[in-house]
Design a protein around this motif. Structure first.
Motif, PDB file in Angstrom:
ATOM      1  N   GLN A 169      -0.829  -7.786  -7.084  1.00  0.00           N
ATOM      2  CA  GLN A 169       0.163  -8.557  -6.342  1.00  0.00           C
ATOM      3  C   GLN A 169      -0.267 -10.017  -6.178  1.00  0.00           C
ATOM      4  N   ASN A 183      -3.015  -8.558   6.447  1.00  0.00           N
ATOM      5  CA  ASN A 183      -2.095  -7.839   5.553  1.00  0.00           C
ATOM      6  C   ASN A 183      -0.991  -8.767   5.053  1.00  0.00           C
ATOM      7  N   HIS A 184      -0.786  -8.766   3.775  1.00  0.00           N
ATOM      8  CA  HIS A 184       0.265  -9.581   3.172  1.00  0.00           C
ATOM      9  C   HIS A 184       0.940  -8.755   2.084  1.00  0.00           C
ATOM     10  N   GLU A 185       2.264  -8.753   2.124  1.00  0.00           N
ATOM     11  CA  GLU A 185       3.057  -7.811   1.348  1.00  0.00           C
ATOM     12  C   GLU A 185       4.107  -8.564   0.534  1.00  0.00           C
ATOM     13  N   SER A 186       4.805  -7.821  -0.309  1.00  0.00           N
ATOM     14  CA  SER A 186       5.867  -8.390  -1.131  1.00  0.00           C
ATOM     15  C   SER A 186       6.493  -7.263  -1.941  1.00  0.00           C
ATOM     16  N   ARG A 199       3.976  -5.364  -4.090  1.00  0.00           N
ATOM     17  CA  ARG A 199       2.936  -4.562  -3.470  1.00  0.00           C
ATOM     18  C   ARG A 199       2.896  -3.189  -4.140  1.00  0.00           C
ATOM     19  N   PHE A 222       0.818   1.572  -0.815  1.00  0.00           N
ATOM     20  CA  PHE A 222       0.573   0.859   0.433  1.00  0.00           C
ATOM     21  C   PHE A 222       1.755   1.089   1.370  1.00  0.00           C
ATOM     22  N   THR A 263       3.744  -0.392   3.575  1.00  0.00           N
ATOM     23  CA  THR A 263       4.996  -1.156   3.635  1.00  0.00           C
ATOM     24  C   THR A 263       5.852  -0.889   2.407  1.00  0.00           C
ATOM     25  N   ARG A 264       5.255  -0.917   1.226  1.00  0.00           N
ATOM     26  CA  ARG A 264       6.009  -0.686  -0.001  1.00  0.00           C
ATOM     27  C   ARG A 264       6.417   0.777  -0.110  1.00  0.00           C
ATOM     28  N   TRP A 287       1.508  -8.664   9.483  1.00  0.00           N
ATOM     29  CA  TRP A 287       2.010  -8.650   8.113  1.00  0.00           C
ATOM     30  C   TRP A 287       2.639  -9.988   7.736  1.00  0.00           C
ATOM     31  N   MET A 347      11.710  -7.019   1.156  1.00  0.00           N
ATOM     32  CA  MET A 347      11.194  -5.896   0.382  1.00  0.00           C
ATOM     33  C   MET A 347      12.232  -4.801   0.201  1.00  0.00           C
TER      34      MET A 347
END
Length: 337
Positions: free
Chosen positions: A13, A183-186, A189, A193, A195-196, A224, A316
């Motif tokens: 990511q 924590n860093h998402e997109s 991701r 994980f 969130t994803r 996040w 997301m």
């Protein structure tokens, strides 16, 4: 003449977003890819397929962070101005199942890379991807002065890599910094994980492909943020005159349950109808709350998170709904945003 950068973990990511950022700034970007039976480059395939991106020079090299001799040879050939070490076994829960592998790839490999830079004699600036998991049980908010108390093999390995980076900076005068990223998402991701896993399940539930989502601790508190903003902070760290370590975070806390609520509500679903508890997703030792204080990054890097948790969840969910729809229609998939 533009700068040259080397990214380990370029297929992940953060690596994919960082490669895009550096290319947009006129860098020649080299990425390290482990040799394996499958070629997992889906997050960066669009760079290859875009002629304009190709003209900016994006090159992949087969190498492995466990092979110090190969790293020295590669560094001497490329002589990069900047090195971003993002390569790791980065899943906290998996680190309990594979602690030795995690310690080697996430901890010792950072030391191998630092030693390879020293042994090659190049004058590169080095970014080490450190983690909020190093704080573990330390009470929030956590900043650059908070003592480390890791609660997983992953966190322990990251602490080792952190102090190795500090040691090489102090012992050899190397320009080496730690970015302590929360924590860093997109949409890029990994799907294991939390969130994803949530947003992917929402898209599949909407499409009638599944009905249940199984999760562990819903009370864990996390900070996040949005991955594309966080790679910008990485780059800013290496542009400063003096090497220093920085916390990168939003400063906004949310529980897994709150993320669930926002994400399901955005999709018009009731999370309580679909989410079930499964103890196998619990960690042997839990990190209760990670909330970052990024005041130093704000003051010295002129960096501040813009996307907070609610907007992140919506980004997301929308991306995963589009991706599932494309898959069902047989369209060519690009991992969004």
């Amino acid at each position: 003449m533009g700068k040259t950068a080397l990214i380990t973990g370029v297929t992940g990511q953060d690596g994919s977003y960082l490669a895009e950022l550096l290319l947009s700034k006129g860098y020649t970007v080299h990425g390290i890819v482990r040799r394996s039976s499958t070629f997992n480059t889906e997050r960066i395939d669009h760079i290859y397929q875009d002629p304009q991106e190709q003209n900016r020079s994006f090159v992949l090299h087969h190498a492995d962070l466990t092979d110090g001799i190969a790293l020295v040879s590669l560094l001497r050939d490329l002589r990069p101005d900047e090195i971003y070490n993002l390569g790791a076994q980065s899943h906290v829960r998996v680190s309990f199942d594979a602690p030795l592998y995690t310690g080697d790839v996430t901890g010792l490999s950072a030391l191998r890379l630092l030693e390879s830079v020293r042994a090659s004699g190049i004058e590169a600036r080095v970014y080490q991807a450190s983690s909020s998991e190093m704080f573990g049980a330390a009470p929030p908010p956590q900043n650059e002065h908070t003592p480390f108390h890791p609660r997983s093999p992953y966190g322990c390995a990251k602490v080792f890599a952190y102090w190795a980076t500090v040691n090489y900076r102090e012992a050899y005068g190397m320009y080496a910094v730690n970015g302590i990223l929360f924590n860093h998402e997109s949409p890029r991701r990994g799907e294991t994980f939390v969130t994803r896993k949530i947003t992917r399940a929402i898209a599949r539930i909407k499409a009638g492909l599944q009905d249940r989502l199984y999760l562990g601790n819903l009370d864990a508190v996390r900070d996040w943020g949005y991955a594309p903003e966080y790679v910008d902070a990485m780059w800013r760290m290496l542009q400063r005159d003096e090497p220093e370590d920085y916390v990168v975070a939003t400063g906004e806390a949310a529980t897994v349950r709150q993320f669930l609520e926002v994400a399901f509500e955005h999709a018009g679903l009731d999370w309580t109808e679909h989410v079930r508890y499964d103890p196998k997703y619990e960690r042997p030792s839990e990190v209760d709350a990670l909330i970052g204080d990024a005041s130093k990054a704000r003051d010295l890097l002129d960096w501040k998170a813009q996307v907070k948790v609610a907007e992140l969840a919506r980004i997301m969910v929308d991306a995963d709904i589009r991706q599932v729809a494309d898959q069902l229609s047989g369209a060519t998939i690009r991992i969004d945003r």
